[in-house]
Scaffold this motif. Structure first.
Motif, PDB file in Angstrom:
ATOM      1  N   PRO A  96       0.828  -1.206   0.000  1.00 33.03           N
ATOM      2  CA  PRO A  96       0.000   0.000   0.000  1.00 33.03           C
ATOM      3  C   PRO A  96       0.859   1.250   0.000  1.00 33.03           C
ATOM      4  CG  PRO A  96      -0.076  -1.082   2.140  1.00 33.03           C
ATOM      5  CD  PRO A  96       0.697  -1.978   1.222  1.00 33.03           C
ATOM      6  N   THR A  97       0.367   2.286  -0.657  1.00 32.57           N
ATOM      7  CA  THR A  97       1.085   3.557  -0.706  1.00 32.57           C
ATOM      8  C   THR A  97       0.944   4.266   0.636  1.00 32.57           C
ATOM      9  OG1 THR A  97      -0.836   4.810  -1.468  1.00 32.57           O
ATOM     10  CG2 THR A  97       0.544   3.757  -3.166  1.00 32.57           C
ATOM     11  N   PRO A  98       1.805   5.247   0.909  1.00 36.26           N
ATOM     12  CA  PRO A  98       1.662   6.007   2.158  1.00 36.26           C
ATOM     13  C   PRO A  98       0.293   6.674   2.276  1.00 36.26           C
ATOM     14  CG  PRO A  98       3.815   6.405   1.208  1.00 36.26           C
ATOM     15  CD  PRO A  98       3.044   5.589   0.212  1.00 36.26           C
ATOM     16  N   GLU A  99      -0.274   7.119   1.155  1.00 31.68           N
ATOM     17  CA  GLU A  99      -1.600   7.734   1.198  1.00 31.68           C
ATOM     18  C   GLU A  99      -2.669   6.702   1.573  1.00 31.68           C
ATOM     19  OE1 GLU A  99      -2.500   9.948  -2.324  1.00 31.68           O
ATOM     20  OE2 GLU A  99      -0.685  11.147  -2.169  1.00 31.68           O
ATOM     21  N   GLN A 100      -2.530   5.480   1.087  1.00 29.08           N
ATOM     22  CA  GLN A 100      -3.486   4.433   1.449  1.00 29.08           C
ATOM     23  C   GLN A 100      -3.378   4.092   2.932  1.00 29.08           C
ATOM     24  OE1 GLN A 100      -2.208   1.507  -1.400  1.00 29.08           O
ATOM     25  NE2 GLN A 100      -3.917   1.927  -2.792  1.00 29.08           N
ATOM     26  N   LEU A 101      -2.145   4.014   3.436  1.00 29.20           N
ATOM     27  CA  LEU A 101      -1.958   3.735   4.868  1.00 29.20           C
ATOM     28  C   LEU A 101      -2.564   4.843   5.725  1.00 29.20           C
ATOM     29  CD1 LEU A 101       1.715   2.409   4.837  1.00 29.20           C
ATOM     30  CD2 LEU A 101      -0.383   1.085   5.132  1.00 29.20           C
ATOM     31  N   LEU A 102      -2.380   6.087   5.290  1.00 29.11           N
ATOM     32  CA  LEU A 102      -2.943   7.219   6.016  1.00 29.11           C
ATOM     33  C   LEU A 102      -4.470   7.159   5.996  1.00 29.11           C
ATOM     34  CD1 LEU A 102      -2.291   9.859   7.503  1.00 29.11           C
ATOM     35  CD2 LEU A 102      -2.392  11.013   5.285  1.00 29.11           C
ATOM     36  N   ALA A 103      -5.041   6.828   4.833  1.00 28.74           N
ATOM     37  CA  ALA A 103      -6.496   6.720   4.727  1.00 28.74           C
ATOM     38  C   ALA A 103      -7.037   5.604   5.620  1.00 28.74           C
ATOM     39  CB  ALA A 103      -6.899   6.471   3.275  1.00 28.74           C
TER      40      ALA A 103
END
Length: 119
Positions: free
Chosen positions: A76-83
């Motif tokens: 997962p991308t950092p944005e996905q992890l943040l979401a």
């Protein structure tokens, strides 16, 4: 005069009113404990389940990890992890927007020329 044989029913045979009530209460308590244990087990398993890394993007494998030629691979991308953190309620909306802006900014952790320690 005939005598009826009730075979276990009537006074002195089988549980009385209090016995039936006690059995009902104990049965409900046992059922409640079983339901609570099932819920606790489900929550424990769902929290502790971590995706198992595999494939070429695994850290330590050829080309994997942050220093490898292909970055982190297919995770997962950092944005996905943040979401995901926002969806789980670990961070609020303000912190989510702030971190997302930081991730997307040119000087952010993922942008050119910024974010790393010692830079």
């Amino acid at each position: 005069m005939r005598h009826w044989h009730w075979h276990g029913y009537g006074p002195g045979h089988g549980p009385g009113g209090w016995g039936i009530a006690l059995m009902a209460i104990v049965s409900l308590l046992v059922l409640a404990v079983l339901v609570l244990l099932a819920v606790a087990l489900f929550r424990y398993v769902s929290r502790s389940r971590q995706p198992i890394p595999h494939g070429p993007g695994v850290a330590g494998a050829a080309g994997g990890g942050p220093g490898g030629p292909h970055g982190w691979g297919h995770g997962p991308t950092p944005e996905q992890l943040l979401a995901e953190r926002f969806a789980r309620g670990e961070i609020d909306a303000e912190e989510y927007r702030h971190r997302l802006d930081t991730l997307r900014s040119p000087g952010g952790p993922g942008g050119p020329g910024g974010g790393g320690p010692g830079e």
